[in-house]
Design an enzyme around this catalytic site. Structure first.
Site, PDB file in Angstrom:
ATOM      1  N   ASP A  72       0.734  -1.151  -0.362  1.00 62.75           N
ATOM      2  CA  ASP A  72       0.177  -0.053  -0.173  1.00 62.75           C
ATOM      3  C   ASP A  72       0.843   1.048   0.013  1.00 62.75           C
ATOM      4  O   ASP A  72       0.528   2.408  -0.932  1.00 62.75           O
ATOM      5  CB  ASP A  72      -1.437   0.400   1.182  1.00 62.75           C
ATOM      6  CG  ASP A  72      -1.971  -0.939   1.406  1.00 62.75           C
ATOM      7  OD1 ASP A  72      -2.968  -0.932   1.581  1.00 62.75           O
ATOM      8  OD2 ASP A  72      -1.911  -2.041   1.388  1.00 62.75           O
TER       9      ASP A  72
ATOM     10  N   GLN B 108       4.948  -9.296   1.468  1.00 57.94           N
ATOM     11  CA  GLN B 108       3.630  -8.340   0.842  1.00 57.94           C
ATOM     12  C   GLN B 108       4.884  -8.335  -0.899  1.00 57.94           C
ATOM     13  O   GLN B 108       6.124  -7.883  -0.518  1.00 57.94           O
ATOM     14  CB  GLN B 108       3.340  -6.962   1.030  1.00 57.94           C
ATOM     15  CG  GLN B 108       2.065  -7.553   1.670  1.00 57.94           C
ATOM     16  CD  GLN B 108       0.737  -6.308   1.828  1.00 57.94           C
ATOM     17  OE1 GLN B 108       1.181  -5.597   1.564  1.00 57.94           O
ATOM     18  NE2 GLN B 108      -0.644  -6.784   2.122  1.00 57.94           N
TER      19      GLN B 108
ATOM     20  N   GLU C 177      -5.515 -12.313  12.122  1.00 60.66           N
ATOM     21  CA  GLU C 177      -6.787 -11.444  11.909  1.00 60.66           C
ATOM     22  C   GLU C 177      -8.670 -11.735  11.458  1.00 60.66           C
ATOM     23  O   GLU C 177      -8.911 -11.226  10.765  1.00 60.66           O
ATOM     24  CB  GLU C 177      -5.783 -10.665  11.258  1.00 60.66           C
ATOM     25  CG  GLU C 177      -5.781 -10.715  10.414  1.00 60.66           C
ATOM     26  CD  GLU C 177      -4.694 -11.565   9.319  1.00 60.66           C
ATOM     27  OE1 GLU C 177      -4.272 -11.458   8.281  1.00 60.66           O
ATOM     28  OE2 GLU C 177      -4.068 -12.677  10.701  1.00 60.66           O
TER      29      GLU C 177
ATOM     30  N   ASP D 259      -5.991 -10.077  -1.552  1.00 61.66           N
ATOM     31  CA  ASP D 259      -6.890 -11.883  -1.277  1.00 61.66           C
ATOM     32  C   ASP D 259      -8.533 -11.655  -0.661  1.00 61.66           C
ATOM     33  O   ASP D 259      -8.445 -10.449  -0.387  1.00 61.66           O
ATOM     34  CB  ASP D 259      -5.962 -11.634   0.539  1.00 61.66           C
ATOM     35  CG  ASP D 259      -5.476  -9.965   1.164  1.00 61.66           C
ATOM     36  OD1 ASP D 259      -5.953  -9.717   0.624  1.00 61.66           O
ATOM     37  OD2 ASP D 259      -5.610 -10.255   2.415  1.00 61.66           O
TER      38      ASP D 259
ATOM     39  N   GLU E 231     -11.632   1.852  -0.627  1.00 60.16           N
ATOM     40  CA  GLU E 231     -10.707   1.371  -0.624  1.00 60.16           C
ATOM     41  C   GLU E 231     -10.707   0.260  -1.769  1.00 60.16           C
ATOM     42  O   GLU E 231      -9.211   0.299  -2.718  1.00 60.16           O
ATOM     43  CB  GLU E 231     -10.068   0.212   0.387  1.00 60.16           C
ATOM     44  CG  GLU E 231      -9.750  -1.458   0.145  1.00 60.16           C
ATOM     45  CD  GLU E 231      -9.811  -2.651   0.935  1.00 60.16           C
ATOM     46  OE1 GLU E 231      -8.782  -3.390   0.768  1.00 60.16           O
ATOM     47  OE2 GLU E 231     -11.434  -2.301   1.227  1.00 60.16           O
TER      48      GLU E 231
END
Length: 541
Positions: free
Chosen positions: A151, A198, A270, A308, A492
């Site tokens: 990000d 990532q 999470e 994901d 997003e």
């Protein structure tokens, strides 16, 4: 309750974990994620969002909380929700107190948001799952209360446009700090992300920040090297083609390419309940060749990809129950590592180490050839991921095909074919759609995402397909603008197919804020502002 029991069984099988005992003096967060308390909270959905509990801050040592829980949980009057409120601080959303004003322009709104999305240097605390960072940084927004790796590159594009270079540099320094202290850049600065990274954009960040400043660039060369070593770990142990170790895969011709991976074959803390449900679906099919532990690894690797989840990782292109991420050599990952190899060569050249510069230039040359050999599909005239277990392409068409254009890996003939499919099938009313598969997953049709718009549009510009790039950028910015005026939010992700709707799909609700959307919007606006200036100058002539 059946799900709770299944979750306990999975953890016992995959980790050999036993329940907490009062004798424990200290409990780490990794141990806490295996405790009966954590499993019960997550499987019974005490909080609507699975990430909430992992982001809670303990009010006292975890060992004391677990001791009390184990002594009280069987009492008739025990109330789990009240127990949690007594022992943990429950986090809110990042912008829960921010009031948007749609009378402002979208650009003004974004520049105002930076202050609210910025976090100051963290204080180290064992009571929080947060990994403390020494410099200020920008978080995405919504449920994402910490820094996120890939990000941040797209967020930085906007920070640089906004004149916030110092903040962008702080973020790069934070990532360098993580590489130096942990050995790699985790998914985000949380304890529950320590098994995975990532998409490796660190070299892109350094390139964006340092540009031709050789001293600044070379100052990050040790961290770029360490990141490369992390992704290539185990490559020296690969002796046979078709074999893989951690994140490296030996291709049929002996070339080393990469895959996504995670070090832990357990449910993601999470997204605990979601992962356990998928594992339960796999077990119920009776597919003995794909047990729960393997599926957890595939799910975590899918999270490392940033996509994901997506049909890119599904064997049947439709169901998450067929996820097999670690069997796949992805287009985007290998394009990013090609760029990292080039940047290492550049850094060593500037440092005067010509031998190492030639070495990494050779690595980049070999990888480029392998990408065009294994990840280019003649039948579809498109770059697609490669299933190295079955020695074939996955068949899923996605915007990952834009990465070889962004990093100038494609020759002109291949770039033209990619452009034609992007124009004919991927370009929708609101921008470029992520894949052509309608699975209900958030990284599939009908959603569009800011980072992929940026990669795709700039990839088109690299091969002088400016009209298509401009058209995609204009449609995306119009989509951003329409949603902002209607909701006061930057999202997003967006539904780019039906522009009367917001986006959907995935494991959580649509999030607003939003770091990379803000960054890409500002960077795209700058492209058009500069284009208008050039047109005006030509008109004056």
């Amino acid at each position: 309750m059946r799900l709770y029991k299944f979750a306990l069984l999975v953890i016992l099988i995959t980790s050999g974990c036993t329940s907490d005992t009062a004798e424990k003096k200290e409990v780490s967060w990794s141990e806490f994620y295996k405790s009966d308390l954590f499993i019960q909270v997550q499987t019974e959905s005490i909080f609507p969002d699975s990430k909430t509990f992992t982001d809670c801050t303990a009010k006292r040592p975890l060992s004391e909380i677990l001791t009390d829980y184990n002594s009280k949980k069987s009492s008739a009057d025990f109330n789990l929700k009240s127990f949690l409120e007594e022992n943990f601080e429950i986090p809110g959303g990042v912008l829960s107190s921010f009031e948007s004003d749609t009378s402002r322009s979208m650009k003004e709104h974004i520049n105002l948001l930076w202050e609210h999305l910025t976090r100051e240097p963290d204080q180290v605390s064992s009571l929080s799952s947060l990994i403390a960072l020494p410099q200020s940084y920008v978080v995405p927004g919504g449920r994402f209360r910490e820094i996120y790796y890939w990000d941040s590159f797209f967020t930085m594009e906007g920070l640089m446009v906004s004149g916030r270079r110092d903040l962008a540099e702080n973020m790069v320094r934070n990532f360098a700090y993580l590489i130096d202290t942990i050995g790699f850049i985790p998914n985000g600065n949380r304890a529950y992300y320590l098994g995975r990274s990532q998409p490796p954009f660190f070299s892109c960040m350094v390139d964006l920040l340092a540009s031709n400043n050789r001293d600044l660039y070379i100052s990050f060369l040790p961290e770029m090297q360490k990141e490369y070593d992390f992704w290539m770990s185990g490559s020296d142990n690969l002796t046979k083609p078709g074999k893989a170790v951690r994140r490296v895969v030996k291709m049929p011709d002996g070339t080393i390419l990469n895959r996504y991976w995670d070090d832990f074959p357990l449910p993601r803390p999470e997204s605990y309940k979601e992962d356990v449900i998928v594992a339960k679906e796999i077990v119920s099919t009776g597919n003995e060749s794909a047990g729960a532990e393997e599926k957890f690894r595939h799910l975590r690797a899918g999270a490392e990809s940033g996509w994901d989840f997506s049909s890119r990782w599904f064997a049947d292109h439709n169901s998450i129950a067929t996820i097999h991420t670690t069997d796949i050599v992805p287009v985007d990952l290998n394009a990013l590592l090609y760029f990292l190899e080039l940047k290492l060569a550049q850094g060593y050249d500037w440092q005067g180490d010509q031998e190492r510069a030639r070495y990494y230039l050779g690595k980049a040359t070999d990888r480029k050839a392998a990408i065009n050999k294994y990840l280019w599909d003649d039948e579809s005239s498109f770059y697609i991921d490669y299933d190295f277990v079955n020695d074939r392409g996955t068949g899923v068409l996605s915007l990952a095909a834009s990465f070889p254009l962004y990093f100038k890996i494609a020759d002109k003939a291949k770039a033209k074919k990619v452009m034609e499919r992007l124009q004919g099938e991927f370009l929708q009313d609101g921008g470029f759609v992520t894949t052509l598969n309608k699975t209900g997953q958030q990284w599939d049709w009908p959603n569009g995402w800011a980072p992929l718009q940026w990669i795709t549009i700039n990839g088109l510009y690299n091969y002088e397909y400016n009209d298509l790039g401009n058209e995609g950028a204009q449609r995306w910015l119009s989509r951003n603008e329409e949603v902002f005026k209607a909701t006061g939010k930057m999202m997003e992700k967006y539904n780019v197919v039906d522009i009367s709707l917001l986006a959907g799909g995935g494991e959580y609700a649509l999030q607003d804020g939003f770091g990379w959307t803000n960054g890409v919007a500002l960077a795209m606006m700058k492209i058009f502002e500069e284009k208008e200036m050039v047109d005006e100058m030509r008109g004056d002539e």
